[in-house]
Write an enzyme that holds these catalytic residues in place. Structure first.
Site, short mmCIF file in Angstrom:
data_model
loop_
_atom_site.label_atom_id
_atom_site.label_comp_id
_atom_site.label_asym_id
_atom_site.label_seq_id
_atom_site.Cartn_x
_atom_site.Cartn_y
_atom_site.Cartn_z
N GLY A 147 -3.01 8.38 -15.25
CA GLY A 147 -4.28 8.97 -15.64
C GLY A 147 -5.45 8.01 -15.55
N HIS A 161 -10.47 15.15 -5.48
CA HIS A 161 -9.57 15.10 -4.33
C HIS A 161 -9.91 13.88 -3.49
CE1 HIS A 161 -6.91 16.61 -1.21
NE2 HIS A 161 -7.85 16.33 -0.32
#
Length: 212
Positions: free
Chosen positions: A13, A107
């Protein structure tokens, strides 16, 4: 009232960490949720007093059942925004529709180029001169939602997929908190397939890193 942010992760993360560390005014990280019990980011978040939860996708018969349970879990935190930060699941259309215009993803390519996986090697193989990352609203079509912001880096002649990925990740860590800040401040407006950013100094919403 602060805007509740729920962040979904599957691993360490690092983008979640960049958002938390940004200490965005008006944002409250309501929860960090992972589909993997061993996700390293869970411990990092818990150490900082953030509520964490695990919903193991392996415990469900299929994607629909998992997404329904995930939606129920997320909604318990009354989110204004759901942030995908390395969440390695393709989400169902019903789930995405439930969070329309309040579900975002980053992305690792300059969309619409290189949708899907292996983006860095594909960029090198195609000989492009610029690669980068894109933060976008999520729709049912993979990596195809309205683009909010992009950051670009040059592709160097001696780049490997790993070296390019590292430079792009550095840009993700700068761009993603900025987009969350815009959302929290009410500065994003979706106009069809386009997103208007009303932040006075960031209207271009495009960052290009000079050099390597």
């Amino acid at each position: 009232m602060p805007k509740n942010i729920v962040i979904l992760i599957s691993g360490r993360g690092s983008n979640m960490q960049s958002i938390v560390n940004a200490q965005i005014a008006g944002a409250q990280i309501a929860a960090v949720i992972s589909n993997r019990p061993d996700a390293a980011g869970l411990a990092w978040a818990a150490e900082r007093g953030i509520t964490t939860a695990v919903l193991d996708h392996k415990a469900f018969a299929g994607r629909d059942a998992f997404d329904a349970a995930l939606q129920n879990l997320i909604d318990g935190f009354a989110p204004d925004l759901v942030v995908l930060a390395g969440f390695m699941r393709i989400l169902t259309a019903d789930f995405v529709k439930h969070y329309v215009n309040r579900l975002i993803n980053v992305h690792p390519s300059l969309l619409p180029a290189f949708i899907g996986v292996n983006t860095h090697q594909r960029a090198i193989d195609e000989g492009v001169k610029l690669a980068g990352c894109t933060v976008h609203f999520v729709t049912a079509e993979l990596d195809s939602g309205p683009i909010i912001a992009q950051a670009a880096v040059p592709v160097l002649l001696d780049d490997t997929a790993d070296s390019l990925a590292q430079r792009i990740l550095q840009q993700e860590h700068q761009l993603y908190p900025k987009v969350v800040q815009w959302f929290v401040a009410g500065q994003l407006e979706v106009q069809g397939s386009r997103v208007r950013v009303s932040a006075a100094n960031d209207a271009a919403a495009f960052l290009q890193a000079p050099g390597g």
